[in-house]
Design a protein around this motif. Structure first.
Motif, mmCIF file in Angstrom:
data_model
loop_
_atom_site.group_PDB
_atom_site.id
_atom_site.type_symbol
_atom_site.label_atom_id
_atom_site.label_comp_id
_atom_site.label_asym_id
_atom_site.label_seq_id
_atom_site.Cartn_x
_atom_site.Cartn_y
_atom_site.Cartn_z
ATOM 1 N N VAL A 1 -43.406 -13.666 59.165
ATOM 2 C CA VAL A 1 -44.248 -14.857 59.336
ATOM 3 C C VAL A 1 -43.724 -15.943 58.416
ATOM 4 O O VAL A 1 -43.780 -15.827 57.186
ATOM 5 N N ARG A 2 -43.181 -16.989 59.003
ATOM 6 C CA ARG A 2 -42.535 -18.044 58.215
ATOM 7 C C ARG A 2 -43.567 -18.941 57.532
ATOM 8 O O ARG A 2 -44.585 -19.293 58.124
ATOM 9 N N THR A 3 -43.261 -19.309 56.299
ATOM 10 C CA THR A 3 -44.104 -20.217 55.532
ATOM 11 C C THR A 3 -43.248 -21.338 54.965
ATOM 12 O O THR A 3 -42.011 -21.294 55.021
ATOM 13 N N ASP A 4 -43.904 -22.309 54.398
ATOM 14 C CA ASP A 4 -43.234 -23.459 53.800
ATOM 15 C C ASP A 4 -42.525 -23.031 52.514
ATOM 16 O O ASP A 4 -43.172 -22.559 51.569
ATOM 17 N N PRO A 5 -41.200 -23.174 52.416
ATOM 18 C CA PRO A 5 -40.497 -22.752 51.202
ATOM 19 C C PRO A 5 -40.935 -23.502 49.950
ATOM 20 O O PRO A 5 -40.773 -23.001 48.838
ATOM 21 N N ALA A 6 -41.519 -24.683 50.125
ATOM 22 C CA ALA A 6 -41.976 -25.445 48.955
ATOM 23 C C ALA A 6 -43.097 -24.724 48.224
ATOM 24 O O ALA A 6 -43.304 -24.935 47.026
ATOM 25 N N ARG A 7 -43.820 -23.847 48.949
ATOM 26 C CA ARG A 7 -44.968 -23.157 48.336
ATOM 27 C C ARG A 7 -44.607 -21.791 47.766
ATOM 28 O O ARG A 7 -45.478 -21.055 47.321
ATOM 29 N N VAL A 8 -43.330 -21.434 47.782
ATOM 30 C CA VAL A 8 -42.926 -20.104 47.314
ATOM 31 C C VAL A 8 -42.779 -20.112 45.800
ATOM 32 O O VAL A 8 -41.881 -20.752 45.245
ATOM 33 N N LEU A 9 -43.669 -19.425 45.150
ATOM 34 C CA LEU A 9 -43.620 -19.291 43.692
ATOM 35 C C LEU A 9 -44.455 -18.077 43.302
ATOM 36 O O LEU A 9 -45.598 -17.939 43.730
ATOM 37 N N GLU A 10 -43.878 -17.183 42.506
ATOM 38 C CA GLU A 10 -44.596 -16.020 42.002
ATOM 39 C C GLU A 10 -44.705 -16.135 40.490
ATOM 40 O O GLU A 10 -43.708 -16.418 39.815
ATOM 41 N N ILE A 11 -45.889 -15.916 39.971
ATOM 42 C CA ILE A 11 -46.125 -16.062 38.531
ATOM 43 C C ILE A 11 -45.946 -14.725 37.835
ATOM 44 O O ILE A 11 -46.753 -13.809 38.011
ATOM 45 N N ASP A 12 -44.864 -14.624 37.060
ATOM 46 C CA ASP A 12 -44.583 -13.416 36.287
ATOM 47 C C ASP A 12 -44.557 -13.675 34.790
ATOM 48 O O ASP A 12 -44.719 -12.748 34.001
ATOM 49 N N ASP A 13 -44.316 -14.925 34.396
ATOM 50 C CA ASP A 13 -44.240 -15.238 32.967
ATOM 51 C C ASP A 13 -44.810 -16.633 32.720
ATOM 52 O O ASP A 13 -45.127 -17.362 33.663
ATOM 53 N N PRO A 14 -44.975 -17.032 31.451
ATOM 54 C CA PRO A 14 -45.578 -18.344 31.149
ATOM 55 C C PRO A 14 -44.829 -19.518 31.766
ATOM 56 O O PRO A 14 -45.443 -20.538 32.094
ATOM 57 N N HIS A 15 -43.514 -19.395 31.939
ATOM 58 C CA HIS A 15 -42.750 -20.501 32.534
ATOM 59 C C HIS A 15 -43.136 -20.688 34.001
ATOM 60 O O HIS A 15 -43.240 -21.819 34.489
ATOM 61 N N ASP A 16 -43.344 -19.576 34.709
ATOM 62 C CA ASP A 16 -43.795 -19.670 36.097
ATOM 63 C C ASP A 16 -45.164 -20.346 36.174
ATOM 64 O O ASP A 16 -45.420 -21.167 37.065
ATOM 65 N N LEU A 17 -46.045 -19.986 35.232
ATOM 66 C CA LEU A 17 -47.385 -20.581 35.218
ATOM 67 C C LEU A 17 -47.307 -22.081 34.971
ATOM 68 O O LEU A 17 -48.009 -22.871 35.612
ATOM 69 N N ALA A 18 -46.438 -22.482 34.052
ATOM 70 C CA ALA A 18 -46.277 -23.912 33.762
ATOM 71 C C ALA A 18 -45.759 -24.660 34.991
ATOM 72 O O ALA A 18 -46.209 -25.771 35.299
ATOM 73 N N ARG A 19 -44.819 -24.048 35.714
ATOM 74 C CA ARG A 19 -44.299 -24.695 36.931
ATOM 75 C C ARG A 19 -45.374 -24.808 37.997
ATOM 76 O O ARG A 19 -45.479 -25.826 38.691
ATOM 77 N N ALA A 20 -46.184 -23.764 38.134
ATOM 78 C CA ALA A 20 -47.257 -23.802 39.131
ATOM 79 C C ALA A 20 -48.237 -24.923 38.815
ATOM 80 O O ALA A 20 -48.688 -25.642 39.718
ATOM 81 N N ARG A 21 -48.567 -25.071 37.544
ATOM 82 C CA ARG A 21 -49.505 -26.136 37.156
ATOM 83 C C ARG A 21 -48.927 -27.514 37.401
ATOM 84 O O ARG A 21 -49.650 -28.446 37.771
ATOM 85 N N ALA A 22 -47.623 -27.644 37.197
ATOM 86 C CA ALA A 22 -46.989 -28.939 37.450
ATOM 87 C C ALA A 22 -46.937 -29.246 38.949
ATOM 88 O O ALA A 22 -47.038 -30.410 39.362
ATOM 89 N N LEU A 23 -46.787 -28.203 39.773
ATOM 90 C CA LEU A 23 -46.672 -28.397 41.220
ATOM 91 C C LEU A 23 -48.017 -28.555 41.913
ATOM 92 O O LEU A 23 -48.087 -29.106 43.015
#
Length: 410
Positions: free
Chosen positions: A216-238
């Motif tokens: 099932v194809r999704t928008d690649p812009a929304r692909v992000l998995e939170i594994d560490d604090p840097h991922d969380l910071a990127r998610a908050r910015a996005l």
């Protein structure tokens, strides 16, 4: 006469442990002002394909956040929380084990067989209703045995092969050939956001992939998995870019609580030769506050500063004030209790890090445009206007309608 086919029971399972090595209390971490578990719950409850949602957790706080989210949506009957046994609550526990336990618990509690089971991950903060609809429909209505969300991927993958003779080598390409993007077959990246499985097949195979797997194809812009604090910071910015941007209406809130410095002012202080402080405020904000007061919205000014300027402005606006407050969140909670107002029905406006505890408490944390980056990231909505320049009037217009959107005289 042909009898209508019964709707299959589609159960979405959200694993949400209380602990995490990479990000402490990860599933309660906020992105766009909303805890990760709540984002997943909202997406699942919005799905037209999902019958019920189970949050499996070992943490009471996670279960409480999930239940509050369902209550706010009027969907308490579809949301169920399952206490995850200690044996499958550690770092080494598999998601499959959690899903199987959740299925068993649901079927026992409601005497209802599950036809299709979904695994929806909190760690994918931008999972959307469309993703969940897609994987669920692929199994429930289109004949797939399992389904997974994927996104187009065009990168060249390399692997460190220093332990073998070939040394470093290309995984999805021949390193001696560099074809153009349009000449290469399209690769699909597993997003980690949502999976669906035929329930009986899942019980047999005890793995999320078996039989025919639908992609099932999704928008690649929304692909992000939170594994560490840097991922969380990127998610908050996005989040401000990727999240839908609904603004609160009068139906969403029961009270408005305002910070003062940097929210109703531009955060500057003028000091005269005698040490007296003055600040600049915006007449449009006064108009907005007056309109909110006239509409019967309970108001409060809450400030850490013990300053006669704050008291004088509150007196002129005819708004109650609590200032010189060290723990604004405790003061806010006490005020809500005294006013019999649920904190999740409060719109709180702030601009700096001392507002973050109140952001965690209020249902509608709002940052002014000039707020600190961490405050903007934690907000559920952000004004287009900086503090001290009419931001409060803008918020009043969200709640009361377009008659307040005309440019005020400063």
């Amino acid at each position: 006469m042909t009898q209508p086919t019964a709707r299959p029971t589609v159960l979405a399972v959200i694993p949400a442990r209380g602990g995490s090595k990479g990000v402490p209390a990860k599933n309660l971490a906020q992105v766009g002002g909303v805890p990760l578990v709540v984002r997943a719950v909202r997406a699942c409850l919005a799905s037209a394909e999902v019958t019920d949602v189970v949050v499996t957790t070992d943490a009471p706080a996670v279960a409480e956040a999930a239940r509050a989210a369902a209550e706010a949506l009027g969907e308490t009957a579809r949301l169920h929380c399952v206490q995850r046994p200690e044996a499958i609550a550690g770092d080494t526990a598999t998601s499959e084990a959690a899903v199987l336990h959740a299925m068993d618990s649901y079927e026992t509690a409601y005497d209802r067989s599950v036809d299709v089971v979904l695994l929806v991950q909190c760690t994918s903060p931008f999972v959307a209703r469309e993703d969940i609809d897609g994987v669920a429909a692929a199994v429930a209505r289109e004949g797939a045995d399992s389904a997974v969300t994927v996104a187009p991927f065009h990168g060249f993958l390399w692997r460190d092969g220093s332990a073998v003779e070939d040394h470093n080598y290309g995984v999805n390409h021949d390193k001696s050939v560099r074809p153009r993007r349009q000449d290469r077959p399209e690769d699909l990246l597993e997003t980690g956001a949502a999976y669906a499985m035929d329930a009986a097949g899942f019980r047999t195979h005890r793995h999320r992939f078996f039989g025919h797997t639908a992609l099932v194809r999704t928008d690649p812009a929304r692909v992000l998995e939170i594994d560490d604090p840097h991922d969380l910071a990127r998610a908050r910015a996005l989040a401000p870019l990727l999240d839908p941007a609904p603004l609160p209406t009068r139906e969403d809130i029961d009270a408005v609580v305002l910070d003062f410095d940097g929210t109703q002012t531009d955060d500057r202080v003028l000091i005269d030769a005698d040490g007296r402080e003055t600040v600049a405020v915006h007449r449009g904000d006064g108009l907005g506050i007056a309109a909110l007061r006239k509409a019967g919205v309970p108001l409060l000014i809450l400030s850490t500063e013990q300053n006669p300027v704050v008291a004088a402005r509150a007196h002129k606006l005819r708004v109650p004030v609590l200032h010189g407050i060290d723990r604004k969140d405790l003061a806010l909670k006490q005020w809500c209790d005294e006013q019999s107002i649920a904190p999740e029905r409060v719109l709180y406006v702030g601009n700096d890090v001392n507002d973050l505890p109140c952001f965690a408490l209020a249902g509608w944390p709002v940052a002014v445009a000039s707020a600190h980056d961490s405050v903007r990231a934690a907000a559920r909505a952000v004004t287009t206007t900086p503090g001290g320049s009419g931001a409060i009037r803008e918020i009043a217009a969200w709640l009361l309608g377009p008659t307040l959107t005309t440019t005020p005289t400063k």
